[in-house]
Design an enzyme around this catalytic site. Structure first.
Site, mmCIF file in Angstrom:
data_model
loop_
_atom_site.group_PDB
_atom_site.id
_atom_site.type_symbol
_atom_site.label_atom_id
_atom_site.label_comp_id
_atom_site.label_asym_id
_atom_site.label_seq_id
_atom_site.Cartn_x
_atom_site.Cartn_y
_atom_site.Cartn_z
ATOM 1 N N PRO A 175 0.788 -1.229 0.000
ATOM 2 C CG PRO A 175 0.071 -0.919 2.187
ATOM 3 C CD PRO A 175 0.780 -1.905 1.303
ATOM 4 C CG ASP A 220 0.547 0.503 -11.035
ATOM 5 O OD1 ASP A 220 0.755 0.479 -12.264
ATOM 6 O OD2 ASP A 220 -0.119 -0.358 -10.438
ATOM 7 C CE LYS A 226 -4.111 0.366 -15.705
ATOM 8 N NZ LYS A 226 -2.767 -0.142 -15.925
ATOM 9 N N GLY A 281 -0.191 -2.475 -3.948
ATOM 10 C CA GLY A 281 -0.958 -3.578 -3.382
ATOM 11 C C GLY A 281 -0.421 -4.920 -3.825
ATOM 12 C CB THR A 335 -4.307 -6.557 -1.003
ATOM 13 O OG1 THR A 335 -5.228 -5.837 -1.811
ATOM 14 C CG2 THR A 335 -5.048 -7.242 0.129
ATOM 15 C CG MET A 395 -9.969 0.710 -7.658
ATOM 16 S SD MET A 395 -9.697 -0.407 -9.061
ATOM 17 C CE MET A 395 -10.536 -1.908 -8.500
#
Length: 480
Positions: A242, A265, A287, A319, A348, A402
């Site tokens: 995280p 990311d 993203k 994650g 995660t 999300m």
């Protein structure tokens, strides 16, 4: 003769920052070393010296020999030799020695030992007395012939041990075998491979395999075969967790240390990237909600192109790569083109949040299952295939990933299936990062509360009776 002083050349930047001590490695193979004293502290140094191949002569009255020293002398050292001599030391004993070590408490005797060592031109060390030391023993990481020495110049030995533990996790136990192989083939490599790209490519391939999990095989010493073979590229999908670099697995750090290229990311923290190999090329392919994104097709093409160039590509995902990380699509694409793929799991967000708050997602008094649920589909809305009847069961802890934009609809669907407005809920954004944001309440309050969370923040929404735990003032503090 022209002398250039430091004052005359101040404008030139230092190439090496000041060193508290100079790290030097002694070759003691077959050399005579004097050790004075028979205590436990002396025994550890004696064993270390003998392991380096020295012939250690221990001078101390027999009544000062500790049990560990006697057992060590009887069993024999892993290398070198140890001989115990029942006597008091004298200055003449130091003559011709490669090193001299002593466990001495009194200042007068320590000073006499130092003077004798200086007269004999022998480097000296009084154990745990830095003021009487010409050299010091550092903390070591032993992957011999790879040996890492760590020193704090006597200022903080405990810190040195902590550094050693960090390094130990990065160096696989098989590294020793790879270093021995490198020593065996070095002369042949220098003789048969041309200096420059060919020789460098051979060593880079060997080093790359040395930081894996496997020991070398006979094929790894076949210089001609390795030099002639085209470089084999590969991709490793790595979970960055995280955000907190301390939550990385050892295997994840090793992958980062062996990468040629890292595709990371937007949510991967700088602290995680700091652990990567310095020479690795870093490419942002993030993203993220409310921001311009790199298309998945473009990411796939980059991984494929780079791997075909023989590079080790690390696809670094926040994650865990196997939870809402599109890892399945990437694995299928790469394997379909014959590219080897490995996966390193990560922590995660849901599990990081549970640990952060001290909440068991499957506390047996509250929940019998846990679900990780996507908070949006490819179209940016809730998937129309979710089983809302099952998700509305308060004995199931559900965590919606999300879910910043879709939280109001999630609550509406849960209420439609009969979930009470008082069901405990947690909203968390940027879990595990410095700007972490956590709210606790009920699903009836969650729709209004989520407005305080930025649209761009990676947000999860947890619901279920298990979240009733630790609501007292003694609970782990969270930020509002």
């Amino acid at each position: 003769m022209h002398v250039v002083s430091r004052q005359q050349n101040k404008s030139r930047p230092d190439r090496v920052a000041p060193l508290a001590v100079l790290p030097v490695f002694f070759d003691l193979t077959g050399k005579r070393v004097i050790a004075i004293g028979g205590s436990e502290a002396a025994t550890w140094k004696i064993e270390l010296l003998a392991a380096a191949g020295a012939h250690v002569q221990v001078l101390a009255p027999i009544d000062q020999w500790c049990d560990d020293l006697i057992a060590l002398a009887e069993s024999g050292a892993s290398a070198g030799t140890i001989s115990l001599v029942d006597c008091q030391w004298s200055p003449s004993d130091l003559s011709g020695a490669a090193l001299a070590v002593a466990d001495i408490e009194g200042d007068a005797e320590a000073l006499a030992f130092v003077e004798a060592a200086r007269d004999a031109a022998v480097p000296y060390n009084v154990i745990d007395r830095p003021e009487f030391c010409q050299f010091q023993f550092g903390t070591i990481v032993n992957r011999s012939p790879v040996v890492v020495g760590i020193s704090t110049a006597g200022a903080a030995p405990i810190l040195g041990q902590a550094v050693r533990r960090r390094i130990e996790t990065l160096l696989p136990a098989t590294l020793s075998a790879w270093a021995q192989l490198a020593r065996q083939v070095r002369a042949s490599v220098m003789d048969r491979l041309e200096a420059g790209p060919q020789r460098r490519a051979f060593w880079e391939r060997l080093v790359d395999r040395a930081f894996g999990d496997a020991a070398p095989t006979p094929m790894d010493g076949d210089i001609d075969a390795i030099a002639a073979a085209p470089p084999l590229g590969r991709v490793t999908l790595v979970g960055a967790g995280p955000g907190d670099a301390d939550l990385l697995t050892i295997k994840a750090v090793r992958a980062l240390q062996s990468a040629d290229v890292i595709l990371f990311d937007d949510l991967v923290s700088p602290d995680v990237l700091e652990l990567a190999r310095r020479e690795a090329k870093r490419m942002l392919v993030g993203k993220r909600a409310a921001r311009e994104s790199c298309r998945q097709e473009d990411i796939n093409e980059m991984m494929l192109t780079l791997a075909r160039q023989g590079k080790h590509v690390v696809r670094l995902k926040s994650g865990d790569p196997m939870i809402f990380g599109r890892a399945g699509e990437e694995i299928d694409m790469l394997e379909g083109h014959g590219i080897a793929v490995g996966v390193v799991p990560g922590v995660t967000a849901a599990l990081a949040l549970a640990s952060r708050l001290g909440i068991s997602l499957t506390h047996r008094d509250h929940a019998q299952s846990v679900r990780f649920v996507t908070g949006h589909s490819r179209k940016g809305v809730l998937p129309d295939t979710l089983n809302w009847v099952g998700l509305a069961d308060p004995a199931t802890t559900s965590v919606y990933y999300m879910s910043r934009r879709t939280l109001p609809e999630i609550v509406s669907q849960l209420r439609a299936q009969g979930m009470g407005l008082g069901t405990p809920a947690i909203i968390a954004g940027n879990v595990g990062r410095a700007d972490e944001q956590v709210w606790r309440g009920t699903i009836g309050e969650a729709v209004a509360a989520v407005e305080a969370f930025p649209l761009s923040a990676p947000t999860i929404f947890a619901v279920g009776d298990a979240l009733r735990q630790r609501t007292s003032a003694a609970a782990i503090a969270v930020s509002a």
